[in-house]
Each structure stands twice: as C-alpha cells, then as structure tokens.
Design a protein around this motif. Structure first.
Motif, PDB file in Angstrom:
ATOM      1  N   PRO A  38      36.377  -2.151  11.860  1.00 12.59           N
ATOM      2  CA  PRO A  38      36.075  -1.362  13.059  1.00 12.59           C
ATOM      3  C   PRO A  38      35.377  -2.187  14.144  1.00 12.59           C
ATOM      4  O   PRO A  38      35.485  -1.872  15.326  1.00 12.59           O
ATOM      5  N   PHE A  47      34.835 -10.986  17.752  1.00 15.20           N
ATOM      6  CA  PHE A  47      34.703 -11.011  16.287  1.00 15.20           C
ATOM      7  C   PHE A  47      36.042 -10.867  15.572  1.00 15.20           C
ATOM      8  O   PHE A  47      36.784  -9.918  15.832  1.00 15.20           O
ATOM      9  N   PRO A  49      36.907 -11.359  11.480  1.00 21.03           N
ATOM     10  CA  PRO A  49      36.364 -11.779  10.193  1.00 21.03           C
ATOM     11  C   PRO A  49      37.093 -12.951   9.536  1.00 21.03           C
ATOM     12  O   PRO A  49      36.461 -13.886   9.055  1.00 21.03           O
ATOM     13  N   ALA A  73      29.308  -5.067  10.492  1.00 22.45           N
ATOM     14  CA  ALA A  73      28.479  -3.865  10.330  1.00 22.45           C
ATOM     15  C   ALA A  73      28.300  -3.490   8.864  1.00 22.45           C
ATOM     16  O   ALA A  73      27.818  -2.402   8.555  1.00 22.45           O
ATOM     17  N   SER A  74      28.714  -4.376   7.978  1.00 21.80           N
ATOM     18  CA  SER A  74      28.514  -4.162   6.541  1.00 21.80           C
ATOM     19  C   SER A  74      29.121  -2.835   6.049  1.00 21.80           C
ATOM     20  O   SER A  74      28.537  -2.143   5.222  1.00 21.80           O
ATOM     21  N   CYS A  75      30.322  -2.525   6.559  1.00 22.74           N
ATOM     22  CA  CYS A  75      30.919  -1.234   6.187  1.00 22.74           C
ATOM     23  C   CYS A  75      31.778  -1.326   4.921  1.00 22.74           C
ATOM     24  O   CYS A  75      32.217  -0.317   4.394  1.00 22.74           O
ATOM     25  N   CYS A  78      36.663  -4.171   4.631  1.00 27.94           N
ATOM     26  CA  CYS A  78      37.439  -5.384   4.342  1.00 27.94           C
ATOM     27  C   CYS A  78      37.393  -5.695   2.848  1.00 27.94           C
ATOM     28  O   CYS A  78      38.413  -6.062   2.256  1.00 27.94           O
ATOM     29  N   TYR A  88      32.890  -9.975   1.695  1.00 28.30           N
ATOM     30  CA  TYR A  88      32.583 -10.502   3.025  1.00 28.30           C
ATOM     31  C   TYR A  88      31.181 -10.121   3.531  1.00 28.30           C
ATOM     32  O   TYR A  88      30.413 -10.980   3.947  1.00 28.30           O
ATOM     33  N   PRO A  89      30.830  -8.817   3.500  1.00 30.41           N
ATOM     34  CA  PRO A  89      29.515  -8.461   4.066  1.00 30.41           C
ATOM     35  C   PRO A  89      28.346  -9.132   3.351  1.00 30.41           C
ATOM     36  O   PRO A  89      27.298  -9.357   3.959  1.00 30.41           O
TER      37      PRO A  89
HETATM   38  S1  SF4 Z   1      32.197  -5.269   6.357  1.00 27.91           S
HETATM   39 FE1  SF4 Z   1      34.193  -6.145   6.875  1.00 27.91          FE
HETATM   40  S2  SF4 Z   1      35.331  -4.497   7.889  1.00 27.91           S
HETATM   41 FE2  SF4 Z   1      33.153  -3.920   7.913  1.00 27.91          FE
HETATM   42  S3  SF4 Z   1      32.345  -4.682   9.848  1.00 27.91           S
HETATM   43 FE3  SF4 Z   1      31.995  -6.315   8.339  1.00 27.91          FE
HETATM   44  S4  SF4 Z   1      33.809  -7.628   8.518  1.00 27.91           S
HETATM   45 FE4  SF4 Z   1      34.321  -5.691   9.513  1.00 27.91          FE
END
Ligand code: SF4
Ligand SMILES: Cc1cc2nc3c(=O)[nH]c(=O)nc-3n(C[C@H](O)[C@H](O)[C@H](O)COP(=O)(O)OP(=O)(O)OC[C@H]3O[C@@H](n4cnc5c(N)ncnc54)[C@H](O)[C@@H]3O)c2cc1C
Ligand code: SF4
Length: 473
Positions: A38, A47, A49, A73-75, A78, A88-89
C-alpha cells in the motif's frame, strides 16, 4: 528463517547487516512485494520494496543513508505473498535501528518531508507506520518533527464554496477523505460519535506508540482549512441520511471503522474486570487506567490482541498471559507484533481457550480454561481447535481482555446499505460508492479491521468517486 538479534555493539551491527544482506540475496526479484504494497500506492516515486532489497545486496551502507527505508508501514502484506517467505518488515525494522545509530535522523526527516505533502496528519501517520517504540527512537524526535510541522503549515484562508459533503467518522479514512474533498473545493462537515476525533488513533493505539496530544493537534489543523468537525454526534442516532439530504449534503462518506467487538459467548462476560479490546485500550489511553500489580489475561491471536497484551505490561500489569486456541503456525498476528509482546514479557500460551468466567459478586477473579487440540480444517482452511476432554484448569485473573476480532457496527448504516455477512459495506471498488446512490464508504467498515495506509487509499478513491458523482449528477 533465522532470528536477527538486537543491536548492541558496533561489531554486532556489522554482523546484523551481513545477515540481512545474505537473506536479501534469496530475493527472486519477482516484484510481488511491490505489487502488494500500500505504501507504493501512496508514494510511487519514493518507495519500491524489491528495489530496496536489491540495493541492500549491492550497497547496504547506501541504503542506511537513504530515506526509502522509512516508508515501509510494517503491514506484512508482502511477507504473506513472498514466494521466498522473506520477512521484509523485520529486515526494515533492523535496518532502521542501524540507520539511526550510524546516520542519525536525517533520512527519516527526508521521508517525513515527502509524507507531509500527501497525508494531512503526517506525524500520526509516521508514528503508526514506523513503530518508533520498536527501534527505540527517542520520543523527542517525533515531538520535534511535530512542532516543526505545525509551525510550517500554511493556513487555508479562502472559504470553500462548493457543494456540502458529510463525512461520518473522523478516523484515518474520514480525515483523509475530508481533506481531499476540501482540497477539491467542497464544504466538508465531519460527524463523529465520540468526544475526541481521531478514531483508533485517539482511542486504541497505545499512548507510548502514538501520543493523543499529537493526534488532536494535527486534527485541529484540519479544521483551519475549513473542515468542520462535530463531535458527540452519532450518525443513525443524532443525524440521519434523510436529514443530511434535506440539509443539502450532496454526498456522504461513511468511514465508521470496525468497532463491534466479537464476544466469547460464555457466562460472565458482563462481570466487572472483563473488557473487550477496544474498551480496554481506550481505558488505558483516555482514562489512564492503572494496572499495577494486576494479573491480566488476553484472549486472541491477532495484532490487536498483541497490542492489548503488550500495553498491559507497559502499563504495569504484574503478569499478562495471552491465550490462543490454535498454535503459533495459525496465529494471525504479524511476527513483529508477537516478538514485541514477548519482549514486553507477555506469556503466550497456545492451544488453550476459556470456557468459564468466575467471580465473587459479579467481579472477575478466575478464568476456567481447557486445553485444545487441532482437528479438521474449518471454513477458513485452518485446523479447528477441539477441546481436550477433562483438561479443565483455572487461571487467576483480575482483568480479562477479549480480543477475538472486531467488525463494523452495522446498526448505524442506512437500511438499504448492502453488506457482506461480516457486516462490511459492499462498494464499487473503483468509486467506493455503496448500494445507495451518493453514499460512499472507505476504511475498516469496507475492509474489516485493516491498516491505516489501506484506509487512506480507500478514502482518496472515495473522494474522487464523490467528485465524479457530483460532477455527473
Ligand atoms: S510490510 Fe511490505 S507491503 Fe507492507 S508497507 Fe512494508 S514493504 Fe509494503
Ligand atoms: C490497537 C490497534 C493498533 C493498530 N495499529 C496499527 C498500526 O500499527 N498500523 C496500521 O496501519 N494500522 C493499525 N491499526 C489499524 C488502524 O487503526 C485502522 O485500520 C484505521 O484506524 C481504520 O481507519 P477508519 O477511519 O476506517 O476507522 P477508525 O479509525 O476506527 O475511525 C472510525 C471513526 O468513526 C466513528 N464512528 C463510528 N460509528 C459512528 C457513527 N454512527 N456516527 C459517527 N461516528 C461514528 C468512530 O468513533 C471513529 O472515530 C491498529 C488498530 C488497533 C485497534
Ligand atoms: S516478493 Fe519476495 S522474492 Fe519477490 S521481489 Fe519481493 S522480497 Fe523478492
């Protein structure tokens, strides 16, 4: 995947970076993370990723100096889609710790200067997305960004003259929708049922993650560009769709969130000491409820349950036990949330569930629980928890927090609103228009409990949908 340890010394810093680089090499560059992110939708120029991951393999020190690192945003979207299962986060969180240590906050400031061009509550947004508490970012840095931002804001002087639009709810979605519509020249009034505007920002996200003062001051700024906010005004009770139409509101944006907390369905849920998650978090944030010396039990396995449990420890609980009726494998909470709760001292117990709430004079003092085992998969595809006969046991508890999910409060929706069986509002995904012409919706009431970036994306789309609707009707 292997755990990456906390940053402690300079030598460890290099080891951590090596570990992240070696994991980044596993990326297949399929781009699914970027496609599902998002924050890419909100900041397409800033941005990407998978691009960042490939940069990590080429020049990690450059990544630490760059601002791209501060957009995730650590959602976990991904992570759920990555064919390599890369978390990833978590890499990002570790890299941010290293970045602040090595290069200070200049890259963070640069990211913030981009965020503030799009988001009308930029410090609130930044705080919710980057989780300052996870990287031990000094709160004074966020406070400084906030005071600098307030002093830079140009107040809108010219009054809006366009048609009137009503926005219901003043959370992430309502505020964003109102801001976009005001920019388009509409006269916007927000109707909010609570005394404070801000939705989850004001009532649920714990104070140590997001100070209420920052939220309210940023919202106050939105009033100056000509957005009226009427608090203590509930749609469906104090105002109705018919009244708004009679008052010449040309379109309505419903952004009422997901505030109906699911119940366990066992006796004693009305006992003193038993809370649903949102009431519990609001009691901590708004009423400064004291938990010193208390034994807290939290039921649930989602992000909100983790937040409630971690907050209980931060607010002084003697112990906090979180019960989840399946195993860690099925747990819906993101790994970072689970780690955070464990770091705060929350004891997470799997395959256990409450079956009875006991107390004296309707005041909770014990929770009766049973052990569970996993049976056949249910409709969600997850294996069903089945009670183990004769496994009942008692947990002493002063406070019980039921955090087993939230859904929209459908009672306030106009009768003709089409909803799913979960109570979420069905919308045209392009315009966000509901089944009622001229009534639009965005945020958690459409998606179910989701994220702030998702609410913002929906609200911007709804604002464009409203603009098209008014121009063509
Ligand atoms: S956790 Fe992944 S999908 Fe969510 S904001 Fe971060 S890079 Fe994007
Ligand atoms: C504890 C917790 C932690 C979270 N942490 C994160 C995080 O770290 N990152 C992230 O991205 N997301 C996080 N979220 C999710 C995020 O807060 C929500 O997705 C987001 O706030 C949704 O915005 P919204 O505007 O749809 O709803 P809300 O923020 O819930 O706002 C809805 C507003 O509508 C008002 N309202 C409801 N009914 C009526 C009515 N009938 N009349 C008038 N007003 C009404 C409510 O009072 C509320 O103010 C968290 C959520 C919780 C509960
Ligand atoms: S989804 Fe995974 S494998 Fe694909 S580009 Fe992103 S991090 Fe790499």
């Amino acid at each position: 995947m292997s755990e990456i340890p906390e940053v402690k010394t300079r030598e460890e810093t290099d080891l951590i970076l090596d570990e992240i680089v070696s994991q980044a090499y596993q990326c297949m560059e399929c781009g699914r993370c970027t496609g599902s992110c998002p924050m890419v939708a909100l900041f397409p120029k800033d941005f990407h990723p998978h691009h960042l991951l490939s940069e990590i393999t080429k020049d990690p020190e450059k990544v630490l100096r760059g601002y791209e690192l501060w957009f995730c945003a650590s959602c976990y979207k991904c992570n759920n889609r990555c064919p390599q299962g890369l978390e990833y986060p978590y890499f990002i969180m570790q890299l941010r710790r290293l970045a602040v240590r090595k290069n200070g906050v200049t890259p963070l400031r640069k990211a913030f200067s981009r965020i503030r061009t799009i988001i009308p509550y930029p410090v609130t947004f930044l705080s919710v997305c980057i989780h300052p508490e996870r990287i031990n970012l000094d709160p004074s840095i966020i406070e400084k960004l906030h005071s600098e931002n307030l002093s830079r804001i140009r107040k809108e002087k010219s009054p809006a003259t366009g048609p009137k639009i009503g926005v219901v709810g003043s959370g992430a979605a309502g505020l964003m929708g109102a801001y976009e519509l005001r920019k388009m020249g509409y006269r916007v009034t927000i109707f909010e049922s609570q005394s404070n505007p801000g939705g989850m920002f004001s009532t649920a996200i714990p104070e140590y993650r997001l100070p209420l003062k920052i939220v309210l001051e940023e919202i106050d700024n939105l009033r100056h560009p000509g957005i009226e906010i009427r608090t203590d005004t509930a749609f469906g009770r104090d105002i109705t769709l018919d009244q708004l139409r009679k008052d010449n509101y040309m379109a309505i944006l419903l952004s009422t969130g997901a505030h109906a907390c699911k119940e366990l369905g066992i006796k004693g849920e009305d006992f003193e000491g038993v809370f649903n998650t949102l009431d519990f978090l609001a009691a901590l944030k708004l009423k400064h409820k004291k938990l010193t010396g208390k034994r807290v039990v939290v039921i649930g396995g989602g992000n909100t349950a983790m937040d409630a449990a971690a907050a209980a420890m931060r607010y002084g609980a003697k112990e906090t036990i979180l019960l989840y009726r399946r195993t860690r494998e099925e747990m819906p909470a993101d790994m970072n949330e689970i780690r955070e709760a464990e770091k705060e001292g929350v004891q997470i117990r799997y395959l256990e569930a409450p079956v009875g709430i006991h107390g004296v004079k309707s005041k909770l003092n014990q929770l009766e629980c049973m052990k569970m085992q996993l049976g056949e998969p249910d409709l969600t595809g997850r294996r069903r928890p089945v009670p183990v006969e004769g496994s009942n046991f008692i947990l002493a508890a002063d406070i019980l927090v039921i955090a087993i999910g939230e859904k929209p409060q459908t009672e306030s929706f106009p009768d003709e609103t089409a909803t799913s069986k979960d109570g979420t509002i069905l919308v045209n995904p392009m315009s966000m228009e509901t089944s009622i012409p001229g009534v639009f919706a965005a945020g958690d009431n459409v998606l179910g409990p989701a994220t702030v970036p998702d609410a913002i994306i929906g609200a911007r789309r709804a604002a464009t949908g409203i603009d098209n609707y008014i121009k063509t009707s």
